[in-house]
Motif scaffolding. Structure first.
Motif, short mmCIF file in Angstrom:
data_model
loop_
_atom_site.label_atom_id
_atom_site.label_comp_id
_atom_site.label_asym_id
_atom_site.label_seq_id
_atom_site.Cartn_x
_atom_site.Cartn_y
_atom_site.Cartn_z
N VAL A 70 12.75 0.22 2.25
CA VAL A 70 12.91 0.94 1.80
C VAL A 70 11.71 -0.40 0.78
O VAL A 70 12.58 -1.06 0.38
N LEU A 71 10.96 -0.11 0.81
CA LEU A 71 9.72 -0.93 0.01
C LEU A 71 8.89 -0.67 -0.65
O LEU A 71 8.78 0.25 -1.10
N LEU A 72 8.44 -2.12 -1.46
CA LEU A 72 7.72 -2.30 -2.30
C LEU A 72 6.41 -2.28 -2.09
O LEU A 72 6.39 -3.56 -1.77
N ALA A 73 5.58 -1.46 -2.45
CA ALA A 73 3.72 -2.02 -1.47
C ALA A 73 2.77 -2.15 -2.92
O ALA A 73 3.37 -0.61 -3.47
N GLY A 74 2.15 -2.55 -2.62
CA GLY A 74 1.52 -2.45 -3.98
C GLY A 74 1.33 -2.49 -5.20
O GLY A 74 0.34 -2.34 -6.29
N ALA A 75 2.14 -3.27 -5.75
CA ALA A 75 2.49 -2.51 -7.22
C ALA A 75 1.52 -4.56 -7.98
O ALA A 75 1.51 -5.43 -6.62
N ALA A 76 1.73 -4.32 -8.90
CA ALA A 76 0.63 -5.25 -9.70
C ALA A 76 1.20 -6.82 -9.43
O ALA A 76 2.44 -6.30 -9.87
N ASP A 77 0.85 -7.77 -9.59
CA ASP A 77 2.12 -9.02 -9.35
C ASP A 77 2.77 -9.15 -10.79
O ASP A 77 2.33 -8.81 -11.80
N GLY A 78 3.97 -8.72 -10.38
CA GLY A 78 4.71 -9.43 -11.08
C GLY A 78 5.19 -8.12 -12.35
O GLY A 78 5.81 -8.42 -12.91
N ARG A 79 4.55 -7.24 -11.50
CA ARG A 79 5.30 -5.45 -12.20
C ARG A 79 6.55 -5.54 -11.63
O ARG A 79 6.91 -5.27 -10.84
N PRO A 80 7.19 -5.38 -12.74
CA PRO A 80 8.81 -4.89 -12.25
C PRO A 80 8.87 -3.22 -11.74
O PRO A 80 7.78 -2.16 -12.28
N VAL A 81 9.79 -3.04 -10.60
CA VAL A 81 9.71 -1.71 -10.05
C VAL A 81 11.07 -1.73 -10.34
O VAL A 81 11.86 -1.87 -9.79
N ARG A 82 11.50 -0.76 -10.93
CA ARG A 82 13.62 -0.11 -10.36
C ARG A 82 13.20 1.49 -9.97
O ARG A 82 12.63 2.18 -9.72
N ALA A 83 13.93 1.47 -8.51
CA ALA A 83 14.54 2.82 -8.14
C ALA A 83 15.72 2.68 -8.02
O ALA A 83 16.51 1.77 -7.96
#
Length: 746
Positions: free
Chosen positions: A605-618
């Protein structure tokens, strides 16, 4: 008669085939007189009794067993009878190659034994060989005879054993082989343990460390500028050398993680093509129990781990030359593994702990202190003096190995014309370039970049240089191709001979490496002049002993989680550009994910390609409760929580794909929430995941692909991933003891 070292030839004995044999027997039409004695015995292709119908006959049944003498381990045929016979038609350019060892039987034994090999032809007998040995011999006695003048004749070889002043003992034969010299070369693979490429004169070293290599190999052959090991230590790298396979799946803790794979090894493939195979190995990690002796007619390795500092190049070169002389009649493969550059940095050419490169030094360090520095038990008192001094001792070890390789190459001038020599190393050595010592722990160039020098007179251009990069995985296919063979499908390397000869340009491939030992996962990928190194610093790990603990704390201090280097502009890997060049990290990282796919268990379960420093919650929910989760290159600021069947993640965007590995059979996955809104969810099966998706739709052999520009949550379970984490006790206890003794941590 006088004995010399357990071996004696009759003084004034008949010269081999000293008189003309032409016309001494009728041409034959029977089976050929060729093959290997131990293979014929194993196949039951023999009979008992002189009058029996089989071409191979014994007075008493032979037996097969592994016999050791002088540390050399050989699969042998033991014959107890006083005579045995082998009949057939002699092929063209044939040679008899054999080695005998009298076996003490107890009781009334002969003090010495006479062994004769006689060729019986119509109306004539010809003594081919007569030798004498002690009944308690501790080394194999070679026998050779040129059968070329008997080509096409129907001949019966009679092997007779007579005790002197007593009964004849049983004789172990390893080998007894009639070979027909073909068009393929002898092969000599020289592996110098712990040898960095850049410490050789051939590769631009400032000091004259390797004049013999420069003159006798590089000057007469091809130098590959960039060759790499798949791992920074011996077991996985030699697995790649001898078995043609990388260490995919070789993780500390798995059952037999360091054993050679079941597919044919280089030695087995060459022996199947009629080669005599011998290995003389100074590194005691490479034991027969792990499969490294497979395919070798002769295998020598020290049993005691302490030999890492005592078995020097001088002894191993002499053993190798004796073996080469004993198999001079047919194609042979020699694997010579020297270990002198390995610490302790000591040899007889450095009296008083000074090499010719040491200069003035008033410090307290010596060549046997490197392990203490590596383990953190010793600190540098004066780095400005201590570091150059220890580097000079390492260079003195390289110079010592070079001297003995020169002795070896000069001692075999008649064989050089029909021999392919290949010099390389299993890995390099850190000399404090990145704050550490020795090898096995990091993936910087000083531990992975190895020499690759090939000489084959008349076949490879003298003095040529090729850029590369190539891998140690390419060694086995290249040598087998020179012998006229095709590599097994499981081998991962490629035949370099056309490229070495100057043919078509070598297709570029990425260079991949892994640590493959205890501690958190670390891997590297190089392509297009860039190199990415990753270290899973948040992976859970409990050191198993004080050495592991010390090394782990040192790595947590000096290694970064993501490192990116431009090797052309920064060959010393000093300037980490991972934060400045996230697109380069994204370009190289799929190579690492693909490499680790079959080694690390769990659904990614990976975060891929998000902008540098951008928080993503799942927030995700599984059909069945996971057994747990493990970091997959999480950053310190990333947060993970598993509550029952629900997994919550807060991840921050960067160039490297990161997240968790979910352990266990979860059945299906449903994404309950994802912020920011509209963020893509990707998986190999495609389609929406706002309802439960069976894990089977998330499985794929390859990396699922790049994320869109806005980033994505990636769900992926690689095909072939192990179902469970590695067990903690999978390493053989004796192998673990040897690893600990050599400073690997066990």
């Amino acid at each position: 008669m006088a004995f010399d070292g357990g071996r004696q030839r009759l003084r004034g004995a008949w010269p081999l085939l000293a008189f003309s044999l032409v016309g001494c027997g009728a041409a034959g039409e029977g089976p050929p007189l060729d093959g290997r004695l131990h293979e014929l015995v194993a196949a039951q292709s023999w009979a008992v009794g002189r009058a029996a119908g089989s071409p191979l006959r014994f007075a008493t049944p032979p037996r097969q067993e592994t016999v050791s003498a002088g540390g050399e381990r050989r699969p042998a045929v033991v014959v107890a009878g006083e005579r045995w016979w082998w009949r057939g038609v002699v092929p063209d350019r044939a040679t008899l190659v054999a080695a005998a060892l009298p076996l003490p039987q107890g009781g009334d034994e002969a003090s010495a034994v006479e062994i004769t090999v006689t060729a019986h032809l119509p109306l004539r007998r010809i003594l081919l060989e007569r030798v004498y040995a002690r009944a308690d011999a501790t080394s194999w006695l070679p026998l050779t005879a040129d059968l070329g003048a008997l080509a096409g004749r129907d001949v019966e070889l009679e092997v007779a054993v007579a005790g002197i002043d007593g009964a004849a003992p049983a004789i172990a034969w390893a080998p007894f082989h009639v070979t027909s010299r073909g068009p393929h070369p002898n092969l000599v693979l020289i592996v110098v343990d712990t040898l960095r490429a850049d410490r050789l004169t051939t590769y631009g070293a400032e000091r004259a460390t390797s004049p013999a290599i420069e003159r006798l190999l590089a000057g007469r052959g091809v130098v590959v500028e960039r060759a790499y090991s798949p791992a920074p230590w011996t077991l996985p790298s030699v697995r790649g050398l001898l078995a043609g396979q990388g260490a995919d799946g070789v993780r500390d803790g798995e059952p037999d993680p360091y054993r050679l794979p079941p597919e044919p090894t280089l030695a087995e493939a060459l022996r199947a093509r009629g080669y005599q195979t011998g290995a003389f190995v100074a590194n005691p990690l490479l034991t027969p129990e792990l499969g490294f002796a497979r395919g070798f007619d002769t295998y020598f390795v020290p049993l005691e781990i302490e030999a890492i500092g005592t078995l020097k190049a001088a002894e191993l070169v002499e053993r190798s030359l004796r073996w080469l002389r004993s198999v001079a009649g047919g194609p042979s493969f020699l694997y010579l593994h020297l270990v002198d550059p390995h610490d302790p940095y000591e040899n007889e050419d450095m009296p008083g702990g000074r090499s010719v490169f040491s200069g003035e030094y008033r410090g307290a360090l010596a060549g046997d202190h490197v392990q203490g520095l590596h383990a953190g038990r010793i600190e540098l008192a004066d780095p400005e003096q201590d570091v150059p001094y220890l580097r000079s001792l390492y260079d003195g070890e390289v110079r010592y190995v070079d001297r003995w390789l020169g002795e070896m190459l000069r001692a075999m001038p008649r064989r050089a014309a029909d021999t392919l020599f290949l010099l390389t190393a299993d890995h390099g050595e850190e000399l404090h370039e990145h704050g550490g010592w020795k090898h096995g722990r990091t993936l910087y160039e000083e531990q992975l970049w190895v020499p690759f020098v090939a000489r084959w007179d008349g076949e490879l251009p003298a003095g040529a240089r090729r850029q590369g990069p190539v891998s140690l995985l390419d060694v086995a296919p290249t040598l087998l191709a020179a012998a006229g063979g095709e590599p097994p499908a499981a081998w991962q390397g490629r035949d370099l001979l056309p490229w070495l000869r100057g043919g078509a340009e070598l297709p570029r491939r990425p260079v991949l490496a892994e640590h493959h030992g205890f501690g958190p996962t670390r891997a590297s990928a190089s392509a297009g002049g860039w190199k990415l190194i990753v270290y899973d610093l948040r992976q859970r790990y409990t050191p198993g002993n004080p050495l592991q603990d010390a090394l782990h704390r040192d790595e947590q201090r000096r290694l970064e989680r993501v490192e990116l280097y431009h090797l052309t502009a920064d060959p010393g890997e000093r300037h980490n550009l991972a934060g400045e060049r996230p697109q380069q990290v994204r370009r190289l990282s799929p190579l690492l994910h693909q490499r680790l796919a079959t080694e690390l268990p769990g659904l990614r379960v990976l975060l891929a390609g998000a902008a540098d420093g951008r928080p993503v919650r799942a927030r995700l929910r599984f059909a069945r409760q996971p057994e747990g989760w493990e970091s997959y290159f999480l950053a310190p600021e990333d947060a993970v929580e598993l509550a029952g069947r629900e997994l919550s993640l807060e991840l921050y965007g960067e160039g490297l794909e990161k997240g968790v590995r979910v352990i266990g059979d979860v059945g299906a996955v449903e994404v309950l929430a994802l912020e920011p809104a509209g963020l893509e969810v990707r998986h190999p099966g495609g389609g929406r995941v706002d309802s439960a998706v069976p894990v089977g739709r998330l499985r794929a052999a390859g990396w699922p692909g790049r994320a869109t520009a806005g980033g994505a949550l990636l769900l992926w379970e690689p095909v072939g991933t192990p179902a469970q984490p590695a067990a903690a006790d999978g390493v053989d206890p004796e192998t673990r003891r040897r690893l600990e003794a050599l400073g690997y941590g066990g």
